[in-house]
Motif scaffolding. Sequence first.
Motif, PDB file in Angstrom:
ATOM      1  N   LEU A  84      17.209 -32.726 -21.359  1.00  0.00           N
ATOM      2  CA  LEU A  84      17.412 -31.319 -20.966  1.00  0.00           C
ATOM      3  C   LEU A  84      17.001 -31.123 -19.515  1.00  0.00           C
ATOM      4  O   LEU A  84      15.878 -31.470 -19.147  1.00  0.00           O
ATOM      5  CB  LEU A  84      16.547 -30.418 -21.850  1.00  0.00           C
ATOM      6  N   ARG A  87      18.702 -28.834 -13.641  1.00  0.00           N
ATOM      7  CA  ARG A  87      19.249 -29.309 -12.359  1.00  0.00           C
ATOM      8  C   ARG A  87      20.227 -30.447 -12.543  1.00  0.00           C
ATOM      9  O   ARG A  87      20.147 -31.208 -13.503  1.00  0.00           O
ATOM     10  CB  ARG A  87      18.102 -29.802 -11.477  1.00  0.00           C
ATOM     11  N   GLY A 119      11.566 -32.333 -19.805  1.00  0.00           N
ATOM     12  CA  GLY A 119      10.754 -32.795 -18.680  1.00  0.00           C
ATOM     13  C   GLY A 119       9.472 -31.991 -18.515  1.00  0.00           C
ATOM     14  O   GLY A 119       9.220 -31.015 -19.229  1.00  0.00           O
ATOM     15  N   GLU A 121       6.678 -29.502 -16.755  1.00  0.00           N
ATOM     16  CA  GLU A 121       6.860 -28.130 -16.279  1.00  0.00           C
ATOM     17  C   GLU A 121       7.183 -28.041 -14.794  1.00  0.00           C
ATOM     18  O   GLU A 121       8.035 -27.264 -14.386  1.00  0.00           O
ATOM     19  CB  GLU A 121       5.597 -27.290 -16.553  1.00  0.00           C
ATOM     20  N   ARG A 122       6.496 -28.829 -14.002  1.00  0.00           N
ATOM     21  CA  ARG A 122       6.624 -28.635 -12.560  1.00  0.00           C
ATOM     22  C   ARG A 122       7.896 -29.262 -11.979  1.00  0.00           C
ATOM     23  O   ARG A 122       8.617 -28.626 -11.227  1.00  0.00           O
ATOM     24  CB  ARG A 122       5.378 -29.178 -11.850  1.00  0.00           C
ATOM     25  N   ILE A 139      21.089 -25.572 -20.456  1.00  0.00           N
ATOM     26  CA  ILE A 139      21.133 -24.261 -21.103  1.00  0.00           C
ATOM     27  C   ILE A 139      21.719 -23.331 -20.051  1.00  0.00           C
ATOM     28  O   ILE A 139      21.143 -23.195 -18.966  1.00  0.00           O
ATOM     29  CB  ILE A 139      19.718 -23.804 -21.510  1.00  0.00           C
ATOM     30  N   PRO A 146      17.567 -20.815 -12.843  1.00  0.00           N
ATOM     31  CA  PRO A 146      17.977 -21.318 -14.162  1.00  0.00           C
ATOM     32  C   PRO A 146      16.848 -21.989 -14.945  1.00  0.00           C
ATOM     33  O   PRO A 146      17.076 -22.496 -16.032  1.00  0.00           O
ATOM     34  CB  PRO A 146      19.051 -22.351 -13.798  1.00  0.00           C
ATOM     35  N   LEU A 148      13.994 -22.310 -17.273  1.00  0.00           N
ATOM     36  CA  LEU A 148      13.264 -21.647 -18.362  1.00  0.00           C
ATOM     37  C   LEU A 148      11.882 -22.265 -18.496  1.00  0.00           C
ATOM     38  O   LEU A 148      11.667 -23.414 -18.109  1.00  0.00           O
ATOM     39  CB  LEU A 148      14.008 -21.856 -19.687  1.00  0.00           C
TER      40      LEU A 148
END
Length: 246
Positions: A84, A87, A119, A121-122, A139, A146, A148
């Motif tokens: 997921l 980018r 992946g 968070e950062r 998504i 984009p 989330l």
Amino acid sequence: MDELAPLARIRVVLCEPSHPGNIGAAARALKTMGLTRLELVRPRNFPHPDADARASGAIDLLHAAYCRDTLDEALAGTSLVCGLSARRRALTPEVADARTAAREIVAHARHEQAAVVFGTERVGLTIEELSRCQRLVRIPADPTYPSLNLAAAVQVLAYELRCACTELGAAAGPQGSVVNPASHEEIEGLIEHLERSMRASGFLHPDRPGRLMQRMRRLLARARPESEEVAILRGFLRSVSEREVR
Ligand code: SAH
């Protein structure tokens, strides 16, 4: 067949999650949608009271989560891996939106194991992590922002997986997926073997590897070979190297 049965063969993998609260919220997202298997690759802070608090009634699922040292360990036994990412990068696997991907994953999980990989968070998924995936799943979101929250992305995908089960359950006949697809370990074995052969023959120069192996990974991700096809390729590579030794 129970239309929700494929959910038991889909694992959700979080790569290096840094906020324990997100791990707990992801566990809750899975449990509400009927998924059960959570895999954590090198979580920064886990176990942690924040994870327990955010898991709420999904504490059982959280405590049953597997902690792994590598993504490969988390993917053992799977034959479809979807990463997921909000980018796009150069040389990514085939891109699919969450709804389309969920249908493919559920169809696959009727008979085989599948994984969805998220992946950190950062920075999101690294190139190395994405190279283990056959699909890059997005998504749909506002192009100006984009990205989330990790647990929110898990929730959306888990919901799509559940919807896809109901939808495919109602459809008649088998859904087209590869027969006897090569497992993650078999593909990794072939890539390692290819790289060894390419180095031995001088085709792959150690100082100038470029993106050769990344391209080979992408080719295999697109081709989705069967176990037997991987065995044939490895047999061929072996026969060539034996000939060279003689
Ligand atoms: N800053 C990171 C985003 C991390 S969000 C980046 O720019 O890539 C944490 C994780 O949630 C991502 O790695 C991805 O797995 C998932 N995610 C967030 N938004 C998403 C989207 N729109 N589509 C697909 N996955 C998404």
